[in-house]
Design an enzyme around this catalytic site. Structure first.
Site, PDB file in Angstrom:
ATOM      1  CE  LYS A  13      -3.198  18.412   4.809  1.00 17.34           C
ATOM      2  NZ  LYS A  13      -3.403  16.931   5.057  1.00 17.34           N
ATOM      3  NE  ARG A  88      -0.832  15.903  -1.227  1.00 15.01           N
ATOM      4  CZ  ARG A  88      -2.153  16.177  -0.659  1.00 15.01           C
ATOM      5  NH1 ARG A  88      -2.501  17.550  -0.522  1.00 15.01           N
ATOM      6  NH2 ARG A  88      -3.046  15.396  -0.010  1.00 15.01           N
ATOM      7  NE  ARG A 127     -12.376  13.394   4.981  1.00 19.98           N
ATOM      8  CZ  ARG A 127     -11.061  13.757   4.531  1.00 19.98           C
ATOM      9  NH1 ARG A 127     -10.583  14.746   4.921  1.00 19.98           N
ATOM     10  NH2 ARG A 127     -10.341  12.952   3.700  1.00 19.98           N
ATOM     11  NE  ARG A 160     -11.417  13.443   0.482  1.00 24.83           N
ATOM     12  CZ  ARG A 160     -10.290  14.040   0.756  1.00 24.83           C
ATOM     13  NH1 ARG A 160     -10.489  15.522   1.388  1.00 24.83           N
ATOM     14  NH2 ARG A 160      -9.169  13.942   0.516  1.00 24.83           N
ATOM     15  NE  ARG A 171      -6.034  10.368   0.835  1.00 29.72           N
ATOM     16  CZ  ARG A 171      -6.813  10.866   1.571  1.00 29.72           C
ATOM     17  NH1 ARG A 171      -7.821   9.799   1.857  1.00 29.72           N
ATOM     18  NH2 ARG A 171      -7.083  11.936   2.211  1.00 29.72           N
TER      19      ARG A 171
HETATM   20  P1  AP5 Z   1      -9.783  17.085   7.818  1.00 31.90           P
HETATM   21  O1  AP5 Z   1      -9.572  18.348   8.443  1.00 31.90           O
HETATM   22  O2  AP5 Z   1     -10.347  17.003   6.620  1.00 31.90           O
HETATM   23  O3  AP5 Z   1      -8.006  16.557   7.545  1.00 31.90           O
HETATM   24  P2  AP5 Z   1      -6.915  16.883   6.346  1.00 31.90           P
HETATM   25  O4  AP5 Z   1      -5.600  16.924   6.647  1.00 31.90           O
HETATM   26  O5  AP5 Z   1      -7.537  18.223   5.497  1.00 31.90           O
HETATM   27  O6  AP5 Z   1      -7.308  15.539   5.292  1.00 31.90           O
HETATM   28  P3  AP5 Z   1      -7.376  15.206   3.826  1.00 31.90           P
HETATM   29  O7  AP5 Z   1      -7.644  14.049   3.669  1.00 31.90           O
HETATM   30  O8  AP5 Z   1      -8.295  16.541   3.072  1.00 31.90           O
HETATM   31  O9  AP5 Z   1      -5.911  15.692   3.424  1.00 31.90           O
HETATM   32  P4  AP5 Z   1      -5.072  15.182   2.264  1.00 31.90           P
HETATM   33  O10 AP5 Z   1      -4.147  16.112   2.384  1.00 31.90           O
HETATM   34  O11 AP5 Z   1      -4.982  13.653   2.273  1.00 31.90           O
HETATM   35  O12 AP5 Z   1      -6.115  15.447   0.848  1.00 31.90           O
HETATM   36  P5  AP5 Z   1      -6.393  16.514  -0.180  1.00 31.90           P
HETATM   37  O13 AP5 Z   1      -8.006  16.955  -0.010  1.00 31.90           O
HETATM   38  O14 AP5 Z   1      -5.449  17.624   0.168  1.00 31.90           O
HETATM   39  O15 AP5 Z   1      -9.846  16.088   8.955  1.00 31.90           O
HETATM   40  C1  AP5 Z   1     -10.050  14.721   8.660  1.00 31.90           C
HETATM   41  C2  AP5 Z   1     -11.244  14.169   9.442  1.00 31.90           C
HETATM   42  O16 AP5 Z   1     -10.704  14.234  10.878  1.00 31.90           O
HETATM   43  C3  AP5 Z   1     -12.573  15.116   9.433  1.00 31.90           C
HETATM   44  O17 AP5 Z   1     -13.475  14.168   9.516  1.00 31.90           O
HETATM   45  C4  AP5 Z   1     -12.391  15.969  10.616  1.00 31.90           C
HETATM   46  O18 AP5 Z   1     -13.722  16.211  11.163  1.00 31.90           O
HETATM   47  C5  AP5 Z   1     -11.718  15.065  11.565  1.00 31.90           C
HETATM   48  N1  AP5 Z   1     -11.052  15.622  12.507  1.00 31.90           N
HETATM   49  C6  AP5 Z   1     -10.095  16.830  12.209  1.00 31.90           C
HETATM   50  N2  AP5 Z   1      -9.260  17.184  13.396  1.00 31.90           N
HETATM   51  C7  AP5 Z   1      -9.584  16.337  14.412  1.00 31.90           C
HETATM   52  C8  AP5 Z   1      -8.975  16.104  15.456  1.00 31.90           C
HETATM   53  N3  AP5 Z   1      -8.268  16.943  16.079  1.00 31.90           N
HETATM   54  N4  AP5 Z   1      -9.575  15.211  16.245  1.00 31.90           N
HETATM   55  C9  AP5 Z   1     -10.234  14.295  15.908  1.00 31.90           C
HETATM   56  N5  AP5 Z   1     -10.805  14.244  14.444  1.00 31.90           N
HETATM   57  C10 AP5 Z   1     -10.509  15.294  13.641  1.00 31.90           C
HETATM   58  O19 AP5 Z   1      -6.084  15.946  -1.251  1.00 31.90           O
HETATM   59  C11 AP5 Z   1      -6.937  14.831  -1.961  1.00 31.90           C
HETATM   60  C12 AP5 Z   1      -6.080  14.273  -3.167  1.00 31.90           C
HETATM   61  O20 AP5 Z   1      -5.961  15.410  -4.100  1.00 31.90           O
HETATM   62  C13 AP5 Z   1      -4.665  13.756  -3.001  1.00 31.90           C
HETATM   63  O21 AP5 Z   1      -4.689  12.576  -2.678  1.00 31.90           O
HETATM   64  C14 AP5 Z   1      -4.094  14.030  -4.310  1.00 31.90           C
HETATM   65  O22 AP5 Z   1      -4.578  12.936  -5.203  1.00 31.90           O
HETATM   66  C15 AP5 Z   1      -4.689  15.613  -4.899  1.00 31.90           C
HETATM   67  N6  AP5 Z   1      -3.885  16.527  -4.409  1.00 31.90           N
HETATM   68  C16 AP5 Z   1      -4.214  17.507  -3.538  1.00 31.90           C
HETATM   69  N7  AP5 Z   1      -3.094  18.458  -3.499  1.00 31.90           N
HETATM   70  C17 AP5 Z   1      -2.303  18.007  -4.304  1.00 31.90           C
HETATM   71  C18 AP5 Z   1      -0.996  18.752  -4.578  1.00 31.90           C
HETATM   72  N8  AP5 Z   1      -0.477  19.520  -3.796  1.00 31.90           N
HETATM   73  N9  AP5 Z   1      -0.072  17.818  -5.298  1.00 31.90           N
HETATM   74  C19 AP5 Z   1      -0.644  16.774  -5.815  1.00 31.90           C
HETATM   75  N10 AP5 Z   1      -1.825  16.313  -5.871  1.00 31.90           N
HETATM   76  C20 AP5 Z   1      -2.667  16.834  -4.799  1.00 31.90           C
END
Ligand code: AP5
Length: 215
Positions: A13, A88, A127, A160, A171
């Protein structure tokens, strides 16, 4: 245009949102990035959020909704936004409807990035992120030129804490239990929902995503 990027942790994402924001001028709003910034700054909100994030749990809805409301209110006359990692939970989705009705900025499309669990665990284990400029790399698919050094700003890269395999599993469970129902919520509504396979090269995913948006 206002877009929701949806999908499990590690689906891409953030990566796809950054590319789309760079080519369209839409503003990417990532609740994960906003929370990590608050943790880094040591704000009261960051201190509260950290224990949930480190455990792979969702931060409580009222905390997230306050953060998003403030961010959306500051958007002014920008072209539109890309929501990454929000909503979410069902209460977050319902509250977003109310906020956007007030702002007269409806969601144009929900884009769901579909990636299987095994690929996610592997991806997140590889990552690396820049603490300075936020650039994201992957040791398997998109490595930096020098190990653990950011190509863009030369700062050190870090992994991370919530990318450890046990926390990633948690997660994924949380995603299935609390976040997947949000997709059903949108499928029952009027906003178009598109599913895109995220298990392909980054540029191919971006190409499809833009096509779905008519770009
Ligand atoms: P990346 O693009 O970073 O993936 P992502 O989907 O953004 O992953 P996240 O882990 O950041 O998502 P998440 O939703 O768990 O965490 P968030 O930060 O929102 O890609 C991942 C890796 O893959 C990278 O190394 C990239 O280079 C690689 N990659 C990308 N595309 C690829 C491809 N096509 N092929 C191969 N490799 C690829 O949330 C973190 C925490 O915050 C949550 O757990 C929660 O505690 C809190 N939080 C955040 N938002 C909320 C909410 N709305 N409500 C409650 N808690 C929340």
């Amino acid at each position: 245009m206002n877009v929701i990027l949806f999908g499990p942790p590690g689906a891409g994402k953030g990566t796809q949102g950054d590319l789309l924001a760079a080519s369209t001028g839409l503003r990417k709003i990532s609740t994960g990035d906003l929370l990590r910034e608050a943790v880094r700054d040591g704000t009261p909100l960051g201190q509260e959020a950290k224990r949930y994030m480190d455990a792979g749990e969702l931060v409580p809805d009222q905390v997230i909704l306050g953060l998003v409301k403030e961010t959306l209110a500051a958007i002014g006359n920008e072209k539109g936004f890309i929501l990454d990692g929000f909503p979410r939970t069902l209460p977050q989705a319902r509250a977003l409807d109310v906020m956007l009705a007030e702002l007269k900025r409806p969601i144009s499309a929900v884009l769901m990035l579909d990636v299987d669990d095994d690929s996610i665990v592997k991806r997140l284990g590889g990552r690396w992120s820049c603490q300075q400029c936020g650039a994201v790399y992957n040791q398997f698919s998109d490595p930096p030129k020098k190990p653990a050094v950011c190509d863009k700003c030369g700062y050190g890269l870090v992994q991370r804490k919530d990318d450890e395999p046990a926390t990633v599993q948690r997660r994924l469970d949380v995603y299935r239990q609390q976040t997947a129902p949000v997709l059903e919520y949108y499928r029952k509504g009027v906003t178009p929902v598109h599913t895109i396979s995220g298990d392909r090269p980054i540029d191919d995913v971006q190409f499809d995503l833009r096509r779905m948006l008519g770009l």
